[in-house]
Design a protein around this motif. Sequence first.
Motif, PDB file in Angstrom:
ATOM      1  N   SER A 137       0.835  -1.198   0.000  1.00 25.35           N
ATOM      2  CA  SER A 137       0.000   0.000   0.000  1.00 25.35           C
ATOM      3  C   SER A 137       0.873   1.252   0.000  1.00 25.35           C
ATOM      4  O   SER A 137       1.824   1.360   0.777  1.00 25.35           O
ATOM      5  CB  SER A 137      -0.902  -0.019   1.232  1.00 25.35           C
ATOM      6  OG  SER A 137      -1.674   1.146   1.299  1.00 25.35           O
ATOM      7  N   GLY A 138       0.555   2.175  -0.874  1.00 25.03           N
ATOM      8  CA  GLY A 138       1.298   3.424  -0.973  1.00 25.03           C
ATOM      9  C   GLY A 138       2.534   3.340  -1.846  1.00 25.03           C
ATOM     10  O   GLY A 138       3.250   4.324  -1.997  1.00 25.03           O
ATOM     11  N   CYS A 139       2.801   2.168  -2.407  1.00 30.13           N
ATOM     12  CA  CYS A 139       3.972   1.988  -3.269  1.00 30.13           C
ATOM     13  C   CYS A 139       3.523   1.747  -4.707  1.00 30.13           C
ATOM     14  O   CYS A 139       2.368   1.411  -4.957  1.00 30.13           O
ATOM     15  CB  CYS A 139       4.807   0.801  -2.792  1.00 30.13           C
ATOM     16  SG  CYS A 139       5.507   1.046  -1.156  1.00 30.13           S
ATOM     17  N   ARG A 140       4.465   1.892  -5.630  1.00 31.74           N
ATOM     18  CA  ARG A 140       4.152   1.680  -7.048  1.00 31.74           C
ATOM     19  C   ARG A 140       4.887   0.492  -7.646  1.00 31.74           C
ATOM     20  O   ARG A 140       4.545   0.047  -8.724  1.00 31.74           O
ATOM     21  CB  ARG A 140       4.467   2.938  -7.853  1.00 31.74           C
ATOM     22  CG  ARG A 140       3.528   4.097  -7.526  1.00 31.74           C
ATOM     23  CD  ARG A 140       3.857   5.314  -8.334  1.00 31.74           C
ATOM     24  NE  ARG A 140       5.103   5.874  -7.800  1.00 31.74           N
ATOM     25  CZ  ARG A 140       5.965   6.574  -8.489  1.00 31.74           C
ATOM     26  NH1 ARG A 140       5.753   6.829  -9.751  1.00 31.74           N
ATOM     27  NH2 ARG A 140       7.059   7.052  -7.926  1.00 31.74           N
TER      28      ARG A 140
END
Length: 160
Positions: A137-140
């Motif tokens: 979550s919050g990463c690409r």
Amino acid sequence: MRLTVGIDPGLRGGVAALDPAGAVVSLWPMPVAGGEVHAAGLADLLRSLRCLDSHQDIGRVCLEKVGAMPKQGVSSTFRFGTGWGMVRGVCAALGMPVVLVMPTQWKKQVLLGLPHDKDGAVQFCASRWPQTDLVLSGCRVPHDGLADALCLAEYERARA
């Protein structure tokens, strides 16, 4: 049911559990607090695997046997070694059998035809477990510590 757990011991490492058929049971980034491996958090994760099902236990933990890398600083090497020792200590305290495996050894067996690096591990996991999301979550981008942990677990599961 005996689970196989793979642990990539770095601060950006991961913990993965596979069932005997090779399905992903659980997958977590390495618990970290204060810039180091959080031993109590890791112990809680490993204990939780035993609580998922009364007929389930951890058969083996496959831990990457690591050492100092060229051009790595003394303080970072010490910090990494301390984290690795914490992982070993937690497994010992919980009575879990640990198998140590060199990175070259598991990569040679698991990453057939793929680069023997973090990208190769991510590619293998995307192919082997397409429904498993390695992007936190919050990463690409995929978390390579999770990929390495899955590969370590698969190495030991297939070997047994």
